[in-house]
Design a protein around this motif. Structure first.
Motif, PDB file in Angstrom:
ATOM      1  N   TRP A   1      34.402  17.158  11.431  1.00 35.04           N
ATOM      2  CA  TRP A   1      33.504  16.177  10.773  1.00 35.04           C
ATOM      3  C   TRP A   1      33.234  15.331  12.028  1.00 35.04           C
ATOM      4  CZ3 TRP A   1      39.041  16.372  11.243  1.00 35.04           C
ATOM      5  CH2 TRP A   1      39.541  15.349  11.960  1.00 35.04           C
ATOM      6  N   LEU A   2      32.235  14.317  11.664  1.00 32.84           N
ATOM      7  CA  LEU A   2      31.648  13.592  12.669  1.00 32.84           C
ATOM      8  C   LEU A   2      31.909  12.055  12.293  1.00 32.84           C
ATOM      9  CD1 LEU A   2      27.790  14.639  12.716  1.00 32.84           C
ATOM     10  CD2 LEU A   2      29.743  15.441  14.363  1.00 32.84           C
TER      11      LEU A   2
ATOM     12  N   SER B   1      30.929  13.245   5.978  1.00 27.89           N
ATOM     13  CA  SER B   1      30.891  12.568   7.204  1.00 27.89           C
ATOM     14  C   SER B   1      29.375  12.504   7.668  1.00 27.89           C
ATOM     15  CB  SER B   1      31.665  13.097   8.365  1.00 27.89           C
ATOM     16  OG  SER B   1      31.072  14.376   8.990  1.00 27.89           O
TER      17      SER B   1
ATOM     18  N   CYS C   1      34.552  15.631  15.708  1.00 25.94           N
ATOM     19  CA  CYS C   1      35.988  15.847  15.670  1.00 25.94           C
ATOM     20  C   CYS C   1      36.284  17.271  15.254  1.00 25.94           C
ATOM     21  CB  CYS C   1      36.601  14.931  14.640  1.00 25.94           C
ATOM     22  SG  CYS C   1      36.286  12.952  15.247  1.00 25.94           S
TER      23      CYS C   1
END
Lengths: 330, 394
Positions: free
Chosen positions: A101-102, A28, A217
């Motif tokens: 994650w992004l 990510s 996230c």
């Protein structure tokens, strides 16, 4: 790896035995900027036994700017992050936990805002994820997109504020904060090191801003789930708040800040004691006595009203703690 | 007047484009794309661009519009629907006159069907799900507007259950591999479909990747498989000595580019499509997934049943009528109310199965409750079973 020009952003990813999710975190980050030289990803492996470090290295080709550092023995998340920060070359610094994650584009949005607003750091909202279910956890600051004084986001006492939004990954920080010693994690804290950091930043940094941009996230239900065998780590918050109190004891705003700290200690203790999973008997005992001991360090005129003002349900949960306080406070 | 095309896969878009031509639906269309991956942020977006110049006027990325919430959790209250219809008509296109959807049981397509509540609906599912009954009962305001169901004839002679207004749309020519290249393994998103836990999914992929023996393997992970899971799959295979290269692209393109000598997969429509092009395929794992599948009426049961019956090494379902009888019977036992006319044929089919075969596709408790023949009962009460009455005799 990077050439002579420093990357715009370095993101530090501490991880231990995280091979189940590490690929999500690192991939990510990989595509965040169009120019791969803009981002440095520093994965600090904290003594993994499941091959997480090897997994990262074997996929290094997918992650431009990846640096893998290894702690032979686990040193804790604070030490791992600090090690990553020490190695980071970026002008702007960020974090990501190995099981989170992004969303695409998240880092450029934060980097652009930080450069445009010229403040010390920015913070954002967070998305909590369980399967396909998502909950938006907003940063507790309604004034968005403009430069604010960090101190003004510590209060109020009885509602959430920015120091109650400890997700360090939901932010981006100027390198200068690391260089002057503010952006640093307390290595004695097995937990709540993030809360301790937020307090320090909000007490001592010059400026900050809050953005929407909910692209961080946070994966619920994994990582940080301690078994009863090692749940003594949950007591870290008691040390963290004791150290924060030491920072603000002689501060001009001490009374108001003390009230915030007392309220938070009461709330966190109640939360821990009523956890569905339960604490080991030893940790429970240490928590109850430790919380009482910590609360007794605060000025009586601050602590007493907050303790007597507890509602019935919370009183019940905290009865053991209250029993350990000076009689005239209860 | 514009059609809304609501799709998540390139295969669906290809089917819808062909079906629209057959239906004479030639007006402008707008594509609303969405992701069903557990983590949309980490899934590869489908290659929708190539359809834009011809058939479609534009693309709305619904996943981005609904972010950070998941498109499959978009369930607005009834009170929001009139506002949504007005806002979307203004933002997307006025006068939506038709809905073409890949799926109708889950958000976001089910939600768009509720929002655009007067548009007739065409259901065009490109894979094996088209062959079975819907997963749940659809609300009548939606079900009543389905004017046609479209499907791909992935298995010659097999038609969807329940038979009715389902129209076959012939497959485009599937490339035939020169068979000089590696073994191509098509990954599956079984954990995302709720069929396997992530650890077990890695085990299944290891089986798929090991099927190549000592040959080189080109691994095409499912686009919805998250990177972490893919890394674990790759690591497990490499540790087991598989000579692995990871590739991306649609199966058709990979067959042309790689000329695989064999295509291996679990139980997907994609695998049967490759097979329909005359390419050698091997299916692994469908029988195990079937035996572990719960509840019995899980909507992936029909796709797995078809794939297992068609691809099992010991065969037995080469004759289309026998395969149809199996599929009809499983569909009836799954959801008797969706095709009550199949009861007699189901009873007859079940009574002709020996026990191992019976156990592979059916569950005793379920069939008993319907009063249909179970192998143990056959020897004891044949006339009772044939009468089709529920319950055991006193």
């Amino acid at each position: 790896m990077g050439g002579p020009v420093a990357p715009r952003v370095s993101v530090v990813v501490p991880g231990r035995d995280c091979s189940a999710y590490l690929g999500d975190a690192l991939c990510s980050l990989a595509g965040q900027f169009g120019d791969p030289r803009a981002l440095e990803v520093i994965y600090v492996d904290d003594g993994s036994l499941d091959g997480s470090a090897e997994l990262a290295e074997s996929h290094a080709g997918e992650i431009p700017g990846l640096v893998v550092l290894r702690n032979r023995q686990p040193a804790g998340v604070s030490a791992a992050r600090n090690r990553g920060l020490a190695a980071a070359r970026g002008r702007l610094l960020g974090f990501l936990d190995a099981d989170d994650w992004l969303a695409p584009g998240q880092v450029p949005v934060l980097a652009d805002a930080l450069d445009r607003l010229g403040c010390d750091f920015v913070r954002t909202d967070v998305v909590h994820v369980t399967g396909r279910g998502r909950t938006l956890v907003r940063a507790p600051e309604s004034r968005r997109g403009r430069v604010l004084a960090p101190r003004e986001s510590i209060l109020p006492v009885t509602a959430n504020s920015m120091v109650d939004h400890p997700t360090v990954a939901a932010g981006l920080y100027r390198r200068e904060l690391w260089e002057c010693g503010l952006l640093r994690f307390d290595e004695d804290l097995p937990s709540a090191e993030d809360r301790h950091l937020m307090w320090r930043l909000h007490l001592a940094a010059d400026s900050f801003a809050v953005l929407g941009s909910p692209g961080v996230c946070y994966r619920r239900g994994v990582g940080g789930s301690l078994t009863q065998a090692d749940d003594g780590r949950r007591l870290g918050y008691l040390v963290a708040y004791q150290r924060i109190w030491t920072m603000v004891e002689h501060d001009p705003d001490a009374p108001a800040l003390a009230a915030k700290l007392v309220q938070t200690v009461l709330a966190l203790t109640a939360q821990h004691l009523s956890r569905a999973e339960g604490l080991s008997a030893e940790t429970r005992t240490r928590m109850v006595s430790g919380a009482a001991e910590l609360l007794a360090r605060f000025p009586a005129e601050v602590c007493r009203p907050l303790v007597t003002g507890l509602d019935g349900a919370r009183r019940d949960v905290l009865s053991g703690v209250l029993a350990g306080l000076p009689r005239e406070w209860r | 007047m514009t059609a809304l095309v609501v799709a998540r896969s390139a295969a669906a878009l290809e089917l819808i484009a062909a079906a629209r031509t057959l239906a004479g639906s030639t007006g402008p269309a707008l594509l609303v794309s969405y992701s069903t991956a557990v983590i949309p942020e980490l899934a590869s977006p489908p290659p929708f661009d190539r359809w834009l110049d011809g058939t479609l006027e534009g693309v709305v990325d619904l996943t981005a519009q609904l972010a950070p919430y998941h498109p499959q959790e978009w369930r607005p209250a009834d009170t929001e629907l009139p506002l949504l219809r007005r806002l979307l008509s203004a933002a997307w296109t006025p006068d939506v006159d038709e809905l073409w959807v890949e799926d109708l049981d889950d958000p976001p397509a089910a939600t768009l069907a509720r929002i655009f509540d007067s548009a007739p609906i065409h259901l065009a599912s490109p894979g094996l799900l088209a062959y079975g009954p819907p997963g749940t009962r659809r609300p009548q305001p939606v079900q009543g507007r389905v004017v046609r169901t479209w499907y791909r004839p992935l298995v010659p002679g097999l038609v969807p259950v329940p038979a009715g207004e389902a129209t076959a749309v012939p497959l485009p020519v599937v490339p035939r591999s020169a068979r000089t290249g590696p073994v191509l393994v098509l990954g599956a998103d079984l954990s995302g479909a709720g069929l396997l836990e992530p650890d077990a999914e890695i085990g299944l992929h290891s089986q798929l990747l090991a099927a190549a023996g000592r040959q080189a393997v080109a691994f095409s992970p499912h686009p919805a498989t998250a990177p972490a899971q893919r890394w674990r799959i790759e690591r497990a295979a490499t540790a087991a000595g598989v000579r692995l290269t990871t590739v991306t692209g649609r199966p058709d393109a990979l067959i042309t580019a790689l000329a695989p000598r064999l295509v291996v997969g679990c139980a997907s429509g994609a695998l049967l499509r490759v097979r329909a092009g005359g390419n050698p395929v091997r299916g692994i794992g469908a029988a195990e997934l079937l035996s572990g599948m719960s509840p019995y009426h899980h909507r992936d049961r029909i796709p797995l049943t078809i794939a297992d019956a068609v691809l099992r090494p010991d065969g037995g379902y080469e004759r289309p009528d026998r395969l149809q009888a199996l599929v009809d019977s499983v569909a009836y036992v799954m959801r008797p109310q969706s095709a009550p006319e199949l009861r007699e044929a189901t009873a007859e089919f079940l009574s002709g199965l020996d026990e191992p075969e019976w156990r592979r596709y059916f569950r005793k408790h379920r069939v008993e409750r319907l009063g249909l023949p179970v192998p143990a009962e056959r020897a004891v009460q044949p006339r009772w079973a044939a009468a089709g009455r529920a319950g055991r005799p006193r």
